[in-house]
Write a protein that holds these residues in place. Structure first.
Motif, PDB file in Angstrom:
ATOM      1  N   GLU A  99     -13.939   1.646  -6.479  1.00 52.72           N
ATOM      2  CA  GLU A  99     -14.483   0.600  -7.326  1.00 52.72           C
ATOM      3  C   GLU A  99     -13.878  -0.746  -6.929  1.00 52.72           C
ATOM      4  N   THR A 100     -14.741  -1.680  -6.548  1.00 53.57           N
ATOM      5  CA  THR A 100     -14.304  -3.048  -6.296  1.00 53.57           C
ATOM      6  C   THR A 100     -14.823  -3.932  -7.425  1.00 53.57           C
ATOM      7  N   GLY A 101     -14.604  -5.205  -7.322  1.00 56.38           N
ATOM      8  CA  GLY A 101     -15.029  -6.089  -8.392  1.00 56.38           C
ATOM      9  C   GLY A 101     -16.527  -6.132  -8.587  1.00 56.38           C
ATOM     10  N   ASP A 102     -17.308  -5.909  -7.508  1.00 58.60           N
ATOM     11  CA  ASP A 102     -18.761  -6.063  -7.615  1.00 58.60           C
ATOM     12  C   ASP A 102     -19.560  -4.897  -7.049  1.00 58.60           C
ATOM     13  N   SER A 103     -18.922  -3.799  -6.662  1.00 58.59           N
ATOM     14  CA  SER A 103     -19.673  -2.686  -6.091  1.00 58.59           C
ATOM     15  C   SER A 103     -18.900  -1.383  -6.235  1.00 58.59           C
ATOM     16  N   THR A 104     -19.635  -0.284  -6.072  1.00 61.49           N
ATOM     17  CA  THR A 104     -19.049   1.058  -6.054  1.00 61.49           C
ATOM     18  C   THR A 104     -19.354   1.679  -4.700  1.00 61.49           C
ATOM     19  N   ILE A 105     -18.332   2.146  -3.997  1.00 53.14           N
ATOM     20  CA  ILE A 105     -18.467   2.686  -2.649  1.00 53.14           C
ATOM     21  C   ILE A 105     -18.115   4.162  -2.678  1.00 53.14           C
ATOM     22  N   THR A 106     -19.004   4.994  -2.129  1.00 55.12           N
ATOM     23  CA  THR A 106     -18.803   6.444  -2.103  1.00 55.12           C
ATOM     24  C   THR A 106     -18.588   6.888  -0.660  1.00 55.12           C
ATOM     25  N   LEU A 107     -17.474   7.576  -0.410  1.00 52.33           N
ATOM     26  CA  LEU A 107     -17.113   8.047   0.919  1.00 52.33           C
ATOM     27  C   LEU A 107     -16.806   9.534   0.853  1.00 52.33           C
ATOM     28  N   ALA A 108     -16.983  10.211   1.969  1.00 57.57           N
ATOM     29  CA  ALA A 108     -16.690  11.649   2.041  1.00 57.57           C
ATOM     30  C   ALA A 108     -15.968  11.947   3.338  1.00 57.57           C
ATOM     31  N   THR A 109     -14.993  12.855   3.261  1.00 54.64           N
ATOM     32  CA  THR A 109     -14.226  13.253   4.429  1.00 54.64           C
ATOM     33  C   THR A 109     -13.697  14.657   4.228  1.00 54.64           C
ATOM     34  N   ASP A 110     -13.337  15.334   5.302  1.00 53.25           N
ATOM     35  CA  ASP A 110     -12.836  16.698   5.195  1.00 53.25           C
ATOM     36  C   ASP A 110     -11.495  16.771   4.477  1.00 53.25           C
ATOM     37  N   ASP A 111     -10.722  15.690   4.510  1.00 54.29           N
ATOM     38  CA  ASP A 111      -9.414  15.676   3.871  1.00 54.29           C
ATOM     39  C   ASP A 111      -9.367  14.581   2.808  1.00 54.29           C
ATOM     40  N   ALA A 112     -10.259  14.694   1.819  1.00 57.32           N
ATOM     41  CA  ALA A 112     -10.346  13.677   0.771  1.00 57.32           C
ATOM     42  C   ALA A 112      -9.044  13.552  -0.004  1.00 57.32           C
ATOM     43  N   GLY A 113      -8.327  14.669  -0.189  1.00 51.99           N
ATOM     44  CA  GLY A 113      -7.074  14.614  -0.933  1.00 51.99           C
ATOM     45  C   GLY A 113      -6.037  13.743  -0.257  1.00 51.99           C
ATOM     46  N   ALA A 114      -5.866  13.919   1.063  1.00 51.96           N
ATOM     47  CA  ALA A 114      -4.880  13.119   1.797  1.00 51.96           C
ATOM     48  C   ALA A 114      -5.260  11.639   1.798  1.00 51.96           C
ATOM     49  N   TRP A 115      -6.545  11.361   2.019  1.00 47.22           N
ATOM     50  CA  TRP A 115      -7.008   9.970   1.975  1.00 47.22           C
ATOM     51  C   TRP A 115      -6.801   9.376   0.589  1.00 47.22           C
ATOM     52  N   SER A 116      -7.085  10.155  -0.447  1.00 50.37           N
ATOM     53  CA  SER A 116      -6.950   9.654  -1.813  1.00 50.37           C
ATOM     54  C   SER A 116      -5.510   9.279  -2.119  1.00 50.37           C
ATOM     55  N   ARG A 117      -4.562  10.127  -1.730  1.00 44.35           N
ATOM     56  CA  ARG A 117      -3.148   9.833  -1.986  1.00 44.35           C
ATOM     57  C   ARG A 117      -2.694   8.592  -1.230  1.00 44.35           C
ATOM     58  N   MET A 118      -3.122   8.470   0.031  1.00 51.04           N
ATOM     59  CA  MET A 118      -2.697   7.309   0.804  1.00 51.04           C
ATOM     60  C   MET A 118      -3.330   6.027   0.286  1.00 51.04           C
ATOM     61  N   LEU A 119      -4.612   6.086  -0.089  1.00 49.47           N
ATOM     62  CA  LEU A 119      -5.273   4.900  -0.631  1.00 49.47           C
ATOM     63  C   LEU A 119      -4.646   4.464  -1.946  1.00 49.47           C
ATOM     64  N   ASP A 120      -4.230   5.422  -2.761  1.00 47.13           N
ATOM     65  CA  ASP A 120      -3.592   5.081  -4.032  1.00 47.13           C
ATOM     66  C   ASP A 120      -2.265   4.372  -3.790  1.00 47.13           C
ATOM     67  N   ASP A 121      -1.464   4.887  -2.840  1.00 45.46           N
ATOM     68  CA  ASP A 121      -0.206   4.219  -2.489  1.00 45.46           C
ATOM     69  C   ASP A 121      -0.462   2.851  -1.876  1.00 45.46           C
ATOM     70  N   TRP A 122      -1.492   2.783  -1.056  1.00 46.72           N
ATOM     71  CA  TRP A 122      -1.852   1.513  -0.400  1.00 46.72           C
ATOM     72  C   TRP A 122      -2.270   0.473  -1.429  1.00 46.72           C
ATOM     73  N   ARG A 123      -3.060   0.896  -2.414  1.00 42.15           N
ATOM     74  CA  ARG A 123      -3.546  -0.040  -3.434  1.00 42.15           C
ATOM     75  C   ARG A 123      -2.408  -0.556  -4.312  1.00 42.15           C
ATOM     76  N   THR A 124      -1.444   0.304  -4.621  1.00 36.82           N
ATOM     77  CA  THR A 124      -0.341  -0.084  -5.502  1.00 36.82           C
ATOM     78  C   THR A 124       0.829  -0.716  -4.760  1.00 36.82           C
ATOM     79  N   GLY A 125       0.742  -0.761  -3.415  1.00 31.38           N
ATOM     80  CA  GLY A 125       1.808  -1.381  -2.639  1.00 31.38           C
ATOM     81  C   GLY A 125       2.939  -0.454  -2.283  1.00 31.38           C
ATOM     82  N   ALA A 126       2.800   0.856  -2.564  1.00 28.88           N
ATOM     83  CA  ALA A 126       3.885   1.797  -2.273  1.00 28.88           C
ATOM     84  C   ALA A 126       4.119   1.957  -0.783  1.00 28.88           C
ATOM     85  N   LEU A 127       3.082   1.704   0.035  1.00 29.03           N
ATOM     86  CA  LEU A 127       3.249   1.855   1.484  1.00 29.03           C
ATOM     87  C   LEU A 127       4.065   0.735   2.097  1.00 29.03           C
ATOM     88  N   ASP A 128       4.225  -0.378   1.387  1.00 27.96           N
ATOM     89  CA  ASP A 128       4.957  -1.514   1.955  1.00 27.96           C
ATOM     90  C   ASP A 128       6.416  -1.191   2.208  1.00 27.96           C
TER      91      ASP A 128
END
Length: 327
Positions: A271-300
């Motif tokens: 979810e962005t400010g003006d759109s909803t983007i749907t993506l699919a991958t074989d390892d959605a769980g790993a991508w989801s965890r990394m994106l969550d850390d990336w969004r919150t700044g944990a990867l920095d």
């Protein structure tokens, strides 16, 4: 040998293998009618992309002849020094900011000595600089009139002035210019290291994007890449990234059950400010965890994050077929 089939493999996957890796055929074929052999075929062939063929020492004479022909053709409208060679050419433009502000379209040329924006008809050099006069080159993100984010090229010169350029493949042109600057500096410049630290890739891999059309929704296969500064998704047919999201733009993310071309029954909903983007991958769980850390700044806080699922990026490929079925 029994034939096997991967239902997720599509025509673009086959083209990707042919272009990037190549295929060597070595076969003897006999065509028979009523058990009587009539036609014999002895076939020895190598099929690959031009870049791959040249890399393995094939078609080098053709490559030299083509380069010489291009040099002669360009010199008819773009003056070049005797020892100056064109390294790259693509559609481009220069943002003129003096008594009136406007984009002046032409072609972007990178030579062994200069970076040039030149128009062929009528012949005019819109902007140019010597490579040794460039202090920095970087990507400049700006929104277009339609709200889509575009990538421009910001060139800083040694005299303190700046120029804004456009290019069909801005990231590729930036990397080529930076490579020439690194070569001139002997690889000792600290600027490239700083750029790499900011934009280093964190993860990349095969991913599907759900595109909404007037006739319905269609899954399109492509490549996703996550860096410190943005998430991008691009299909082999796209000239530039179809999806480009910064951490600040990603407001929320979750996974939900959704039919898709992968073995994972869940899709990523961004979810962005003006759109909803749907993506699919074989390892959605790993991508989801990394994106969550990336969004919150944990990867920095991570000094080094290994690159996962390395793939070879596309470069100037021919048109490829649409893939995916309507859902």
């Amino acid at each position: 040998m029994q034939p096997t089939r991967d239902p997720r493999a599509t025509l673009p996957d086959l083209i990707e293998v042919l272009l990037n890796k190549g295929v060597h055929l070595n076969l003897d074929l006999i065509i028979s009618v009523s058990d009587i052999p009539l036609i014999g075929i002895n076939l020895r062939a190598t099929i690959a992309g031009i870049e791959t063929m040249i890399e393995y020492g094939m078609m080098q004479q053709w490559d030299r002849d083509t380069r010489e022909w291009v040099q002669r053709a360009v010199r008819t409208h773009l003056p070049l020094a005797a020892d100056e060679e064109i390294l790259a050419k693509m559609a481009g433009g220069h943002y003129q900011d003096n008594f009136y502000r406007t984009w002046r379209p032409g072609s972007a040329y990178l030579t062994t000595q200069r970076l040039i924006i030149h128009r062929r008809d009528p012949a005019e050099t819109l902007w140019q600089t010597r490579l040794d006069a460039i202090a920095s080159v970087s990507a400049l993100r700006e929104p277009s009139i339609g709200g889509e984010e575009r990538t421009r090229i910001l060139v800083g010169l040694n005299d303190g002035t700046e120029a804004i350029l456009s290019a069909l493949e801005p990231d590729r042109l930036i990397s080529l210019v930076q490579a020439r600057l690194d070569r001139a500096d002997g690889g000792s410049s600290s600027a490239p290291e700083a750029t790499t630290a900011v934009d280093r890739p964190l993860r990349e891999g095969r991913m599907w994007f759900l595109e909404t059309l007037s006739s319905g929704s269609t899954w399109r296969g492509g490549q996703a890449q996550l860096s410190n500064t943005e998430l991008t998704w691009r299909s082999p047919m796209d000239g530039r990234a179809r999806v480009r999201i910064s951490p600040e733009q990603l407001k929320a993310m979750h996974r939900e059950e959704h039919s898709n071309p992968t073995d994972d029954g869940q899709a990523l909903i961004l979810e962005t400010g003006d759109s909803t983007i749907t993506l699919a991958t074989d390892d959605a769980g790993a991508w989801s965890r990394m994106l969550d850390d990336w969004r919150t700044g944990a990867l920095d806080d991570r000094a080094h994050v290994p690159l996962e699922e390395p793939t070879r990026p596309d470069s100037n490929r021919a048109e490829r077929a649409e893939e995916g079925a309507a859902s």
